[in-house]
Design a protein around this motif. Structure first.
Motif, mmCIF file in Angstrom:
data_model
loop_
_atom_site.group_PDB
_atom_site.id
_atom_site.type_symbol
_atom_site.label_atom_id
_atom_site.label_comp_id
_atom_site.label_asym_id
_atom_site.label_seq_id
_atom_site.Cartn_x
_atom_site.Cartn_y
_atom_site.Cartn_z
ATOM 1 N N GLN A 149 22.882 37.211 56.309
ATOM 2 C CA GLN A 149 23.199 37.990 57.514
ATOM 3 C C GLN A 149 24.236 37.260 58.367
ATOM 4 N N LYS A 150 24.968 38.034 59.153
ATOM 5 C CA LYS A 150 25.785 37.459 60.219
ATOM 6 C C LYS A 150 24.841 37.026 61.337
ATOM 7 N N PRO A 151 25.200 36.157 62.259
ATOM 8 C CA PRO A 151 26.368 35.301 62.207
ATOM 9 C C PRO A 151 26.198 34.288 61.077
ATOM 10 N N PHE A 152 27.295 33.997 60.405
ATOM 11 C CA PHE A 152 27.327 33.142 59.221
ATOM 12 C C PHE A 152 26.459 31.896 59.410
ATOM 13 N N ALA A 153 26.720 31.156 60.506
ATOM 14 C CA ALA A 153 26.074 29.844 60.673
ATOM 15 C C ALA A 153 26.164 29.428 62.135
ATOM 16 N N PRO A 154 25.469 28.364 62.508
ATOM 17 C CA PRO A 154 25.584 27.894 63.904
ATOM 18 C C PRO A 154 26.979 27.362 64.224
ATOM 19 N N LEU A 190 28.572 34.413 47.246
ATOM 20 C CA LEU A 190 27.958 34.505 48.573
ATOM 21 C C LEU A 190 28.643 35.654 49.305
ATOM 22 N N MET A 191 27.855 36.582 49.803
ATOM 23 C CA MET A 191 28.409 37.660 50.647
ATOM 24 C C MET A 191 27.760 37.576 52.027
ATOM 25 N N ILE A 192 28.553 37.663 53.066
ATOM 26 C CA ILE A 192 27.983 37.759 54.415
ATOM 27 C C ILE A 192 27.721 39.237 54.694
ATOM 28 N N HIS A 193 26.513 39.502 55.232
ATOM 29 C CA HIS A 193 26.139 40.889 55.542
ATOM 30 C C HIS A 193 26.876 41.281 56.828
ATOM 31 N N GLU A 194 28.193 41.451 56.704
ATOM 32 C CA GLU A 194 29.039 41.920 57.811
ATOM 33 C C GLU A 194 29.270 43.399 57.544
ATOM 34 N N ASN A 195 28.373 44.217 58.049
ATOM 35 C CA ASN A 195 28.306 45.619 57.651
ATOM 36 C C ASN A 195 29.190 46.552 58.468
ATOM 37 N N PHE A 196 29.676 46.104 59.660
ATOM 38 C CA PHE A 196 30.353 47.072 60.531
ATOM 39 C C PHE A 196 31.601 47.669 59.878
ATOM 40 N N ARG A 197 32.321 46.875 59.061
ATOM 41 C CA ARG A 197 33.528 47.429 58.422
ATOM 42 C C ARG A 197 33.159 48.519 57.406
ATOM 43 N N TRP A 198 31.864 48.602 57.047
ATOM 44 C CA TRP A 198 31.407 49.625 56.111
ATOM 45 C C TRP A 198 30.966 50.909 56.802
ATOM 46 N N GLN A 199 31.065 50.941 58.141
ATOM 47 C CA GLN A 199 30.711 52.179 58.847
ATOM 48 C C GLN A 199 31.712 53.283 58.490
ATOM 49 N N SER A 218 25.763 51.875 57.251
ATOM 50 C CA SER A 218 26.637 50.794 56.775
ATOM 51 C C SER A 218 25.852 49.713 56.037
ATOM 52 N N VAL A 219 24.559 49.586 56.337
ATOM 53 C CA VAL A 219 23.699 48.655 55.589
ATOM 54 C C VAL A 219 23.604 49.130 54.135
ATOM 55 N N PHE A 220 23.325 50.403 53.982
ATOM 56 C CA PHE A 220 23.250 50.998 52.642
ATOM 57 C C PHE A 220 24.580 50.820 51.890
ATOM 58 N N LYS A 221 25.690 51.045 52.594
ATOM 59 C CA LYS A 221 27.022 50.957 51.959
ATOM 60 C C LYS A 221 27.334 49.526 51.503
ATOM 61 N N ILE A 222 26.989 48.547 52.347
ATOM 62 C CA ILE A 222 27.316 47.165 51.952
ATOM 63 C C ILE A 222 26.413 46.739 50.793
ATOM 64 N N GLN A 223 25.199 47.254 50.762
ATOM 65 C CA GLN A 223 24.304 46.933 49.635
ATOM 66 C C GLN A 223 24.822 47.558 48.333
ATOM 67 N N GLU A 224 25.311 48.792 48.414
ATOM 68 C CA GLU A 224 25.920 49.421 47.226
ATOM 69 C C GLU A 224 27.094 48.575 46.729
#
Ligand code: NAD
Ligand code: 89V
Length: 344
Positions: A95-100, A119-128, A292-298
């Protein structure tokens, strides 16, 4: 082909969306879950019928039996959990945020690269759906070359009721929400050369900043403004919509309230409804984020299956995370920050 087997770590507020998404996505299923809080583990295990449950991530990895891990915990645990995935050579979504810090994020990318697993960061907003529609209009050449943009998220929504930890951190809106908006700015206008930021704390009940205004010089010469606020009371509450304005050499794009997309050029103005789907498990106003969660998972399943890099890989997301770090640095010093030095 058999479904990819996933394990999810962190059964909190947002993980419910991820569990629903995995239930719907073709080609993957969650076979084990982990949360250090036994209550959350039980609630999510029962809701989604997952029998394999762990309170300790090390025990989960030791038992194995899954093809990827989906890390849905809050930021302080991300590095340790990704490094555990690397040690077991398990592909990971984090998940975002990537790290401290950017140093932690770089170490996580290095660990996964050395292990030879994605490694994929769950940055889902671009998938909206509306953000993808803006990008599609640009890619179709509807406004020529964009030279200016504004990416705006202004709201009075009580985000603290669902995520109380957001009121406690020294950093708030840029790290939690602006990170999405900065990623959208990169997705639409490309990487950034330098950035200048100003922040404010308006809400006296929180520790971090709840307003930020960021000016970005993009590598391609475009200029953009990323402005985010949780201290903005409006006649119609827009949460969680990102509004976009783009000016190009041949026209303009406006993504307005209620998912209205206006594209104007020499042929006139085309108005399109780019509303997200309301998935069976989704609820307004969150449905935009939930879809967008569903889209990034696809996208993850397709990329893992094909062996291709994800759109928001760790390497890609370092460039978004660098903008977060740069924004805090610029707000503290009042000076612009060069991005290349941070990403190197
Ligand atoms: P939360 O506190 O509700 O849930 C986190 C869960 O992780 C808790 O149940 C906690 O017990 C568990 N946990 C923490 N460390 C653990 C560890 N080491 N091992 C096992 N379990 C552990 O938090 P949340 O609101 O669900 O947020 C989780 C993450 O999702 C955050 O990074 C947040 O920024 C992100 N988030 C993303 C979006 C989005 O749209 N992408 C939206 C909301 C939240
Ligand atoms: O992304 C997040 O972590 C959320 C929200 C989208 C509500 O800002 O806090």
């Amino acid at each position: 082909m058999a479904d990819l087997r996933g394990a999810l770590i962190g059964c909190g507020f947002f993980a419910i969306n991820q569990m629903h998404g995995w239930t719907d996505v073709d080609g993957a299923e969650i076979v084990a879950i982990c949360d250090r809080d036994p209550e959350r583990l039980k609630i999510v295990g029962e809701q989604f019928g997952i029998a394999r449950r762990y309170t300790d991530a090390a025990a989960l990895f030791a038992d194995g039996g899954f093809d990827f891990v989906d890390i849905a915990t809050t930021v302080s645990s991300h590095r340790a959990l990704v490094e555990m995935a690397a040690a077991h050579k398990v592909p990971a979504i984090c998940q975002k945020p990537f790290a401290p810090s950017l140093a932690d994020a770089k170490a996580m990318v290095a660990a996964m690269d050395a292990a030879g697993v994605p490694l994929m960061i769950h940055e889902n907003f671009r998938w909206q759906a509306p953000i993808q529609a803006v990008r599609a209009a640009l890619d179709a050449g509807a406004i020529g070359t964009p030279f200016w943009g504004r990416f705006s998220f202004r709201s009075g929504f009580d985000v603290f009721s669902g995520q109380p930890y957001l009121a406690e951190g020294k950093r708030f809106i840029i790290e939690d929400l602006g990170i999405h908006t900065l990623d959208i700015a990169r997705f639409i206008l490309g990487d950034a050369t330098r950035l200048t930021a100003r922040t404010k704390t308006v809400n006296p009940r929180i520790k971090g900043e709840d307003v930020a205004t960021i000016l970005i010089d993009h590598d391609n010469g475009a200029t953009s403004i990323v402005d985010v606020s949780y201290a903005t009371r409006l006649p119609v509450e827009p949460f969680p919509q990102t509004l976009i304005e783009l000016d190009g050499t041949e026209g303009t794009i406006r993504l307005g309230l209620d998912y209205r997309l206006d594209v104007t050029n020499a042929s006139g103005t085309t108005v399109t409804d780019v509303s997200p789907a309301l998935l069976s498990w989704a609820s307004r106003p969150w449905h935009n984020i939930q879809e967008s969660v569903f889209k990034i998972q696809e996208h993850w399943v397709a990329s893992l299956t094909a062996g291709t890099e994800t759109s928001t890989s760790g390497t890609d997301n370092l460039k978004t995370f660098a903008l977060v770090e740069a924004a805090y640095e610029s707000a503290a010093t009042g000076q612009p920050v060069e991005i290349a030095a941070l990403v190197a």
